[in-house]
Design an enzyme around this catalytic site. Structure first.
Site, mmCIF file in Angstrom:
data_model
loop_
_atom_site.group_PDB
_atom_site.id
_atom_site.type_symbol
_atom_site.label_atom_id
_atom_site.label_comp_id
_atom_site.label_asym_id
_atom_site.label_seq_id
_atom_site.Cartn_x
_atom_site.Cartn_y
_atom_site.Cartn_z
ATOM 1 N N ASN A 60 -1.394 5.131 -12.236
ATOM 2 C CA ASN A 60 -1.349 6.245 -11.300
ATOM 3 C C ASN A 60 0.055 6.805 -11.091
ATOM 4 O O ASN A 60 0.203 7.940 -10.665
ATOM 5 C CB ASN A 60 -1.953 5.831 -9.949
ATOM 6 C CG ASN A 60 -1.483 4.481 -9.485
ATOM 7 O OD1 ASN A 60 -1.632 3.483 -10.195
ATOM 8 N ND2 ASN A 60 -0.908 4.417 -8.321
ATOM 9 N N GLN A 80 -7.889 6.588 -12.275
ATOM 10 C CA GLN A 80 -7.097 7.726 -12.753
ATOM 11 C C GLN A 80 -7.650 8.310 -14.053
ATOM 12 O O GLN A 80 -7.242 9.394 -14.464
ATOM 13 C CB GLN A 80 -5.642 7.300 -12.985
ATOM 14 C CG GLN A 80 -4.873 7.012 -11.715
ATOM 15 C CD GLN A 80 -4.570 8.253 -10.897
ATOM 16 O OE1 GLN A 80 -4.433 9.358 -11.428
ATOM 17 N NE2 GLN A 80 -4.477 8.097 -9.587
ATOM 18 N N THR A 117 -26.169 1.534 4.964
ATOM 19 C CA THR A 117 -26.892 2.776 4.685
ATOM 20 C C THR A 117 -26.014 3.666 3.803
ATOM 21 O O THR A 117 -24.839 3.856 4.081
ATOM 22 C CB THR A 117 -27.256 3.493 6.001
ATOM 23 O OG1 THR A 117 -28.053 2.591 6.761
ATOM 24 C CG2 THR A 117 -28.035 4.771 5.739
ATOM 25 N N CYS A 121 0.085 5.675 -1.461
ATOM 26 C CA CYS A 121 -0.040 4.577 -0.512
ATOM 27 C C CYS A 121 1.320 3.927 -0.295
ATOM 28 O O CYS A 121 1.528 3.116 0.574
ATOM 29 C CB CYS A 121 -1.027 3.545 -1.036
ATOM 30 S SG CYS A 121 -2.061 4.174 -2.320
#
Ligand SMILES: *Cc1c(COP(=O)(O)O)cnc(C)c1O
Length: 380
Positions: A152, A180, A238, A326
């Protein structure tokens, strides 16, 4: 102001309008629980099944081996922790690389605290893993190899097919973080010898918060999230129906005419690199020149702190990044740039531009103008 030039497509991508249009009914009218057996529940179930089929087809795997997750990070965790914990009687050794995304690196570190041992193999100056080193690091108790498809930060594309062969030869499972790669490289899982793969919709013009773990049916794995019977009892909760529908549409778009898209993005990236070199011949490209993702341009500007560069570009409406998204709040040099041998000075002068199919040559001209007019002012 008002102009926005988005050149950070490795961090995330803009939601495609066609994807949004497919999602909207499931956010508004089709709100049935896919586990319910009346019509609107069945409708939601069918929409999920269709997305699963499209996604499986896009990477050439069996649709029953597709598990929906909350994104790439969860897929990495589900696969690596799941395989490690379920196969620990066979062995407790994992091989990965030093340039993985933190979703893989920190997952491996977490497993080390559980008693697994992990070998982090290095890479060369281009970010390529060494296949001999990989094979040498295999032990009797190795159960899993996890090597990313494409990096990345510097865009290096790893030799996935060769790794697949080595893994098969030694009877070890092979996972690849392909977050990526999807939409940027044509992928045929069957041909590559990959046993498990992670992807994330928001990296290919789909919604955030939805991903897929592909796990071949031959592999035993433990659940990461226990609960209801969703996803064949392997991933409870769910289903995020609208996002799953969006992911199906996004991968359909991302994988059609892929070679044309790659050429276009590469043309824009190469144009930008050439213009940057014209501006300043001392610019250094981080990573491989040839063997990299079409949109990735990770460059070092001599003597310019990348935080200042980021600020300057942002003031002019240009979005780029230093290291991975990040990582952006952390001032430590990027672990990827360190692994390819950049010293901290070079790493802290490096910026990642990541272009996508929505970028234009005219946008690149604008970026170059901004650099030309301001670069010397922010140097040192
Ligand atoms: C973005 C990214 C991830 C994380 O995916 P999320 O969906 O944001 O959790 C994992 N691996 C790589 C290589 C990435 O680029």
């Amino acid at each position: 102001m008002g102009r926005l030039i988005y050149a950070d497509n490795s961090a995330t991508t803009k939601l495609d309008k066609r994807v949004l249009d497919e999602m909207l009914p499931y956010l508004e009218f089709e709100y049935g629980n896919p586990s319910s057996s009346y019509s609107i529940g069945i409708k939601a179930r069918k929409a999920i099944d269709k997305a699963r089929e499209v996604i499986a087809g896009a990477i050439n795997v069996c649709e029953s081996d597709i598990y929906f997750t909350s994104g790439g990070s969860e897929a990495d965790n589900m696969i690596i922790k799941g395989i490690a914990r379920a196969n620990k009687n066979k062995g407790k050794h994992i091989i990965t690389s030093r340039i993985e995304h933190f979703a893989v690196l920190n997952t491996c570190e977490s497993l080390e605290r559980e008693g697994f041992s992990v070998t982090y193999i290095g890479v060369d100056k281009n970010g390529m893993i060494n296949l001999e080193e990989l094979e040498k690091s295999i032990r009797d108790d190795t159960i899993l190899i996890s090597i990313m498809f494409a990096n990345n930060e510097i865009g290096t594309i790893e030799p996935i097919k060769e790794i697949g062969k080595i893994a098969k030869k030694h009877n070890i499972y092979f996972h690849t973080d392909a977050v990526q790669a999807i939409g940027n490289i044509a992928i045929d899982v069957d041909d590559l010898g990959v046993d498990a793969l992670s992807m994330s919709a928001h990296k290919f013009y789909g919604p955030k918060g939805v991903g897929v773990a592909y796990i071949n049916e031959k592999i035993d794995f433990c659940n990461l999230i226990d609960g209801g019977h969703q996803e064949k009892c392997k991933r409870a909760g769910t289903e995020n129906v609208a996002s799953i529908v969006g992911m199906g549409k996004a991968i359909e778009i991302a994988t059609s005419n892929i070679s044309e898209k790659i050429s276009k993005v590469k043309m824009i990236r190469d144009y930008c690199y050439k213009k940057m070199l014209d501006l300043d011949s001392k610019i250094i490209l981080n990573g491989s020149f040839n063997n990299r993702l079409a949109g990735n341009l990770n460059v070092c500007f001599d003597g310019i702190d990348n935080q200042n560069m980021l600020l300057l570009l942002d003031m002019n409406g240009i979005c780029v990044s230093t290291g991975s998204a990040c990582n952006s709040n952390v001032s430590a040099p990027s672990h990827v740039l360190s692994a390819i041998g950049c010293d901290s000075k070079r790493a802290n002068n490096s910026v990642r531009f990541s272009f996508g199919e929505l970028n234009t040559l005219e946008e690149v001209d604008y970026i170059i103008d901004v650099l030309k007019n301001n670069m010397n002012r922010i140097r040192h």
